[in-house]
Motif scaffolding. Structure first.
Motif, PDB file in Angstrom:
ATOM      1  N   LYS A 147      -6.304  -5.418  -0.269  1.00  0.00           N
ATOM      2  CA  LYS A 147      -5.041  -5.399  -1.011  1.00  0.00           C
ATOM      3  C   LYS A 147      -5.126  -6.274  -2.253  1.00  0.00           C
ATOM      4  O   LYS A 147      -4.658  -5.907  -3.329  1.00  0.00           O
ATOM      5  CB  LYS A 147      -3.899  -5.894  -0.119  1.00  0.00           C
ATOM      6  N   GLN A 151      -1.454  -0.921  -1.399  1.00  0.00           N
ATOM      7  CA  GLN A 151      -0.441  -1.569  -2.224  1.00  0.00           C
ATOM      8  C   GLN A 151       0.949  -1.510  -1.609  1.00  0.00           C
ATOM      9  O   GLN A 151       1.876  -2.163  -2.095  1.00  0.00           O
ATOM     10  CB  GLN A 151      -0.431  -0.953  -3.624  1.00  0.00           C
ATOM     11  N   ASN A 186       2.324  -4.966  -0.915  1.00  0.00           N
ATOM     12  CA  ASN A 186       2.967  -5.619  -2.055  1.00  0.00           C
ATOM     13  C   ASN A 186       4.304  -4.960  -2.390  1.00  0.00           C
ATOM     14  O   ASN A 186       5.254  -5.636  -2.803  1.00  0.00           O
ATOM     15  CB  ASN A 186       2.048  -5.566  -3.276  1.00  0.00           C
TER      16      ASN A 186
END
Length: 292
Positions: free
Chosen positions: A186, A210, A213
């Motif tokens: 990541k 992702q 995030n």
């Protein structure tokens, strides 16, 4: 320390396979059967695999299943038949990048795109005017949260949600602890680039990871959707989950979402409750559905 060595061990086999040019294994008979029982629809230029089973006679209820990372709709195979005995339609898809669906790269993977693909499938099946029960797990929980946000804000094309059942997902970024390999890939950096280049294996690309995030960036949007909704909510939770650990996760869930009902499965059930305890999981879900 033990987890670090386990992760290294897990990486060794696929890395060697790439270097030795070993072809991927053939699909098992079970997976071949799963694929042959499904179909494809096109979202933009992507071919998306899905299964749609007609079930209980006399029922008009529809359930849509949203799978986790890094797996596929096959995660639901142990409870599929049980669901068809209760619901008129049982539907699941492989998100883009997963399972039998296309895996474009380079590609900007996002929860928003996955939610739009789910909406596209509902339109494709002609169910966009019908109320739908969502059952989700892990990565699918976040997709479900985005679908719930769109529904609550009357977004064009949004799915009409009748109920939402979540299970063992990173609903709250602050109580989500990704595995070491997820952290490495990541965050990027030299080690991430080396691993992704050597493995040449899609699920270990930075792009797909992702979503971790994205959960942090859009926490207010996605947790807020759960907090403000009037849609019936339920959580089925395997308490041995190392990614969303007990009691930290469960305490926060009950504090933030006090109107949601909760089923905690046996102490030895971990991150994949629908596979580890299909009977307990199915019973918990049907009890929830039958309660309203």
């Amino acid at each position: 320390m033990k987890e670090w060595w386990v992760q290294v061990g897990l990486l060794t086999v696929p890395l060697l396979a790439v270097y030795l040019h070993i072809p991927p294994p053939s699909l098992s008979p079970a997976l071949l059967s799963w694929r042959s029982s499904g179909a494809y629809f096109t979202y933009k230029d992507q071919n998306i695999f899905y299964r749609d089973s007609t079930g209980a006679v006399g029922s008009s209820d529809i359930v849509v299943l949203l799978h986790g990372f890094p797996t596929s709709s096959y995660d639901w195979y142990k409870i599929w038949e049980g669901l068809t005995q209760r619901f008129q339609r049982v539907i699941a898809l492989d998100f883009v990048g997963f399972g039998f669906s296309d895996k474009p790269r380079p590609h900007h993977y996002s929860i928003f795109e996955q939610a739009s693909i789910m909406e596209g499938l509902v339109r494709h099946l002609g169910l966009h005017h019908q109320r739908i029960n969502l059952l989700s797990h892990d990565y699918g929980d976040t997709v479900a949260q985005e679908l719930l946000y769109r529904y609550e804000h009357n977004k064009t094309g949004s799915i009409l949600i009748n109920s939402l059942c979540l299970s063992n997902g990173g609903i709250f970024p602050e109580t989500h602890y990704p595995r070491l390999i997820q952290k490495i890939l990541k965050d990027g950096g030299l080690l991430s680039l080396i691993i992704t280049r050597l493995m040449n294996f899609f699920f270990f690309s930075r792009g797909l990871l992702q979503y971790i995030n994205q959960r942090k960036k859009h926490r207010e949007r996605w947790v807020g959707a759960l907090m403000s909704t009037s849609v019936p909510l339920h959580l089925i939770y395997g308490p041995l989950d190392p990614v969303n650990p007990h009691p930290e996760f469960l305490q926060l869930y009950k504090k933030v979402l006090p109107t949601s009902t909760v089923t905690v499965l046996d102490d030895h059930i971990s991150h994949y409750p629908q596979l580890e305890d299909p009977t307990g999981f199915l019973n918990a879900y049907l009890n929830f559905i039958n309660s309203f």
